[in-house]
Enzyme design. Structure first.
Site, PDB file in Angstrom:
ATOM      1  CG  ASP A 247     -33.989  -0.006  15.316  1.00 19.68           C
ATOM      2  OD1 ASP A 247     -35.014   0.066  16.012  1.00 19.68           O
ATOM      3  OD2 ASP A 247     -32.838  -0.071  15.785  1.00 19.68           O
ATOM      4  CE  LYS A 269     -33.425   3.958  19.173  1.00 21.17           C
ATOM      5  NZ  LYS A 269     -34.295   2.798  19.330  1.00 21.17           N
ATOM      6  CG  MET A 382     -25.619   7.826  13.390  1.00 16.42           C
ATOM      7  SD  MET A 382     -26.225   7.572  15.052  1.00 16.42           S
ATOM      8  CE  MET A 382     -24.827   6.845  15.860  1.00 16.42           C
TER       9      MET A 382
HETATM   10  C1  SAM Z   1     -27.635   4.226  14.928  1.00 14.18           C
HETATM   11  S1  SAM Z   1     -26.165   3.786  14.121  1.00 14.18           S
HETATM   12  C2  SAM Z   1     -26.325   2.068  14.186  1.00 14.18           C
HETATM   13  C3  SAM Z   1     -25.039   1.375  13.994  1.00 14.18           C
HETATM   14  C4  SAM Z   1     -25.197  -0.130  14.002  1.00 14.18           C
HETATM   15  N1  SAM Z   1     -25.571  -0.595  15.295  1.00 14.18           N
HETATM   16  C5  SAM Z   1     -23.931  -0.840  13.535  1.00 14.18           C
HETATM   17  O1  SAM Z   1     -23.290  -1.551  14.319  1.00 14.18           O
HETATM   18  O2  SAM Z   1     -23.601  -0.705  12.354  1.00 14.18           O
HETATM   19  C6  SAM Z   1     -26.606   4.176  12.468  1.00 14.18           C
HETATM   20  C7  SAM Z   1     -25.400   4.549  11.622  1.00 14.18           C
HETATM   21  O3  SAM Z   1     -24.686   3.400  11.228  1.00 14.18           O
HETATM   22  C8  SAM Z   1     -24.138   3.603   9.952  1.00 14.18           C
HETATM   23  N2  SAM Z   1     -24.710   2.587   9.050  1.00 14.18           N
HETATM   24  C9  SAM Z   1     -25.513   1.588   9.382  1.00 14.18           C
HETATM   25  N3  SAM Z   1     -25.805   0.820   8.312  1.00 14.18           N
HETATM   26  C10 SAM Z   1     -25.147   1.355   7.284  1.00 14.18           C
HETATM   27  C11 SAM Z   1     -25.029   1.033   5.910  1.00 14.18           C
HETATM   28  N4  SAM Z   1     -25.650  -0.035   5.389  1.00 14.18           N
HETATM   29  N5  SAM Z   1     -24.266   1.805   5.128  1.00 14.18           N
HETATM   30  C12 SAM Z   1     -23.614   2.871   5.645  1.00 14.18           C
HETATM   31  N6  SAM Z   1     -23.689   3.216   6.929  1.00 14.18           N
HETATM   32  C13 SAM Z   1     -24.434   2.485   7.743  1.00 14.18           C
HETATM   33  C14 SAM Z   1     -24.538   4.983   9.499  1.00 14.18           C
HETATM   34  O4  SAM Z   1     -23.517   5.874   9.865  1.00 14.18           O
HETATM   35  C15 SAM Z   1     -25.783   5.197  10.320  1.00 14.18           C
HETATM   36  O5  SAM Z   1     -26.048   6.577  10.478  1.00 14.18           O
END
Ligand code: SAM
Length: 473
Positions: A247, A269, A382
């Site tokens: 992704d 995504k 998100m």
């Molecule tokens: C589709 S979700 C995936 C979450 C992922 N599976 C997890 O466990 O962190 C995507 C969201 O995770 C958060 N996110 C993921 N990586 C991030 C990062 N490095 N810094 C801040 N937020 C993050 C944000 O809110 C982003 O919109």
């Protein structure tokens, strides 16, 4: 080459240690592990050695060193504080052609102890020929992280098949080809998951030519971005992949770590911009695995937290595809830690809820009454786009407008940014600071601890939630 690396089988052969202290004890343990018959000579011994002698694991000779003690020994170690004694041991051993090691005196060593990576029966020995033991130890630590634990049981299993394979393939080249195919097969992952019986059955089937090449999908959580937050298992499987399906959220530094010649397929995504539909991704994984490939499905954070990992695995199960799931550090845990915000704290928050700001199109709204409860932390994934809605609903359901909030953008990455403020101005904070994806919202009293505990990222931009908004922007 200053030292010839050989592995010797001690098997009850006599070895002598001159010395009775801590160092002698350490060396003694190493010899005992390799089943040596150990005698120690010293006027006095530490209590561990005295206990070992009582249990008859070692023999102690309460005496001063004399050269005849070396007669009949295979190896000798001088582990005393006295240079003169160590020198005498060295000379006596050389006269008798016995291998000798004077501890911490490399010129007086005809054998040395390497740094060891132990995956019994696989053993890796590293030596710097006594020039840089700390460097050798560092190398060993690197190898420890790279070489999986299952290598030992795999070697044992393979060892138990050697005879059968020799019977089946008379030519050396045929045997080699067979073993190459075994190490590329499901046998390895079956051992990895601890199913030795299944691995053994598959080896039998391969020997009898009754097995089709099988693919497998590794559903891997890559964490929030810092490559050092990858698990060892994730790294090891990434090195084995034929194809990597990933992704956008997976950082470039992490993608650098996948096997060089693996095919890379981005299935995108980003919110509102699904480059590949989820259904197509599911089918892609099934197709690649059915072609016999090892497929790494890498996702940001943890695959089972807002990662649709569950849906993908359901499809794999329905299609009888083998899989492994490797958890990753989820964004809430990673961002909070790197921003210095404990998600729970005895004084501030007794509970934590993970929430998504981006529900299914037809999804129900969130349980705002529960989310607005005090003494808890909300980690909103998100949530950037829906922040005005989140802010309004929480306040409407009773959460104080003064509740501290933190927005962590690009958490754990080099460009991490943290903006803090109050719930009543959450949406404005996001807009004025031009917060970009990925960003995580942390709502609750713990957010204020960022100012006290933040440690990571020189570029962190923090805005005091006590300040008026005009000072922040
Ligand atoms: C589709 S979700 C995936 C979450 C992922 N599976 C997890 O466990 O962190 C995507 C969201 O995770 C958060 N996110 C993921 N990586 C991030 C990062 N490095 N810094 C801040 N937020 C993050 C944000 O809110 C982003 O919109």
């Amino acid at each position: 080459m200053q030292y010839l690396p050989i592995f010797t089988k001690l098997d009850n052969k006599p070895v002598l240690i001159i010395g009775g202290g801590e160092v002698a004890l350490r060396k003694c343990r190493a010899f005992l592990q390799a089943r040596g018959r150990v005698t120690l000579v010293a006027p006095e011994f530490c209590h561990e050695l005295l206990e070992m002698a009582q249990e008859k694991t070692v023999t102690l000779v309460h005496d001063y060193f004399s050269p005849e003690q070396l007669d009949g020994q295979m190896l000798v170690i001088a582990a005393t504080d006295l240079n003169a004694v160590n020198e005498a041991v060295f000379n006596a051993a050389n006269e008798r052609n016995i291998f000798v090691n004077v501890v911490d005196d490399q010129p007086k060593c005809s054998f040395i102890f390497p740094s060891i990576v132990d995956r019994n029966p696989i053993t890796i020995a590293i030596s710097s020929a006594g020039t840089a033991p700390v460097l050798a130890r560092r190398l060993r630590e690197k190898l420890e992280t790279l070489i999986p634990q299952h290598i030992g049981p795999l070697a044992e299993l393979v060892g138990s098949f050697r005879h059968k394979v020799k019977q089946r393939f008379k030519q050396f080249s045929d045997r080699r080809q067979f073993w190459e195919s075994v190490f590329d097969s499901q046998v390895v992952s079956k051992v990895q998951t601890g199913d030795i019986d299944a691995a053994s059955a598959q080896l039998d089937a391969m020997l009898n030519n009754t097995v089709e090449p099988e693919g497998e999908v590794y559903v891997i959580g890559a964490g929030p971005g810092d490559p050092e937050l990858l698990t060892l298992k994730a790294l090891q499987l990434m090195q084995q992949a034929d194809v990597v399906v990933y992704d956008y959220l997976v950082s470039d530094e992490i993608m650098e770590l996948v096997r060089r010649d693996a095919d890379l397929i981005c299935v995108g995504k980003r919110m509102g911009n699904h480059s590949v539909e989820q259904h197509d991704t599911n089918q892609l994984l099934v197709r690649l695995a059915k072609e016999g490939k090892k497929v790494c499905r890498i996702k940001g954070g943890d695959p089972f937290i807002y990662g649709r990992g569950g849906e993908e695995v359901q499809v794999l199960v329905a299609n009888h595809v083998n899989y492994q799931i490797v958890p990753g550090i989820t964004a809430a845990a990673g961002c909070a830690a790197y921003a210095g915000i404990p998600l729970t704290h005895r004084d501030h928050a007794q509970a934590i809820q993970f929430v998504t700001g981006h529900c299914k199109k037809d999804g129900q709204d969130l349980d705002w009454r529960s989310l607005a409860q005090p003494h808890q932390t909300l980690a909103v994934y998100m949530g950037v786009v829906k922040s005005p809605h989140i802010q309004a609903k929480l306040i409407e359901h009773g959460r104080a407008a003064t509740t501290p909030v933190a927005i962590v953008e690009n958490g754990t990455r080099k460009n991490q940014r943290v903006v803090t403020g109050q719930l009543g101005s959450l949406a404005e904070l996001i807009e004025h600071n031009n917060i970009q994806s990925p960003a995580l919202l942390i709502i609750g009293e713990v957010a204020q601890l960022h100012h006290e505990l933040a440690w990571f990222g020189k570029q962190s931009q923090t805005s005091s939630f006590a300040q008026p908004l005009t000072d922040i922007a």
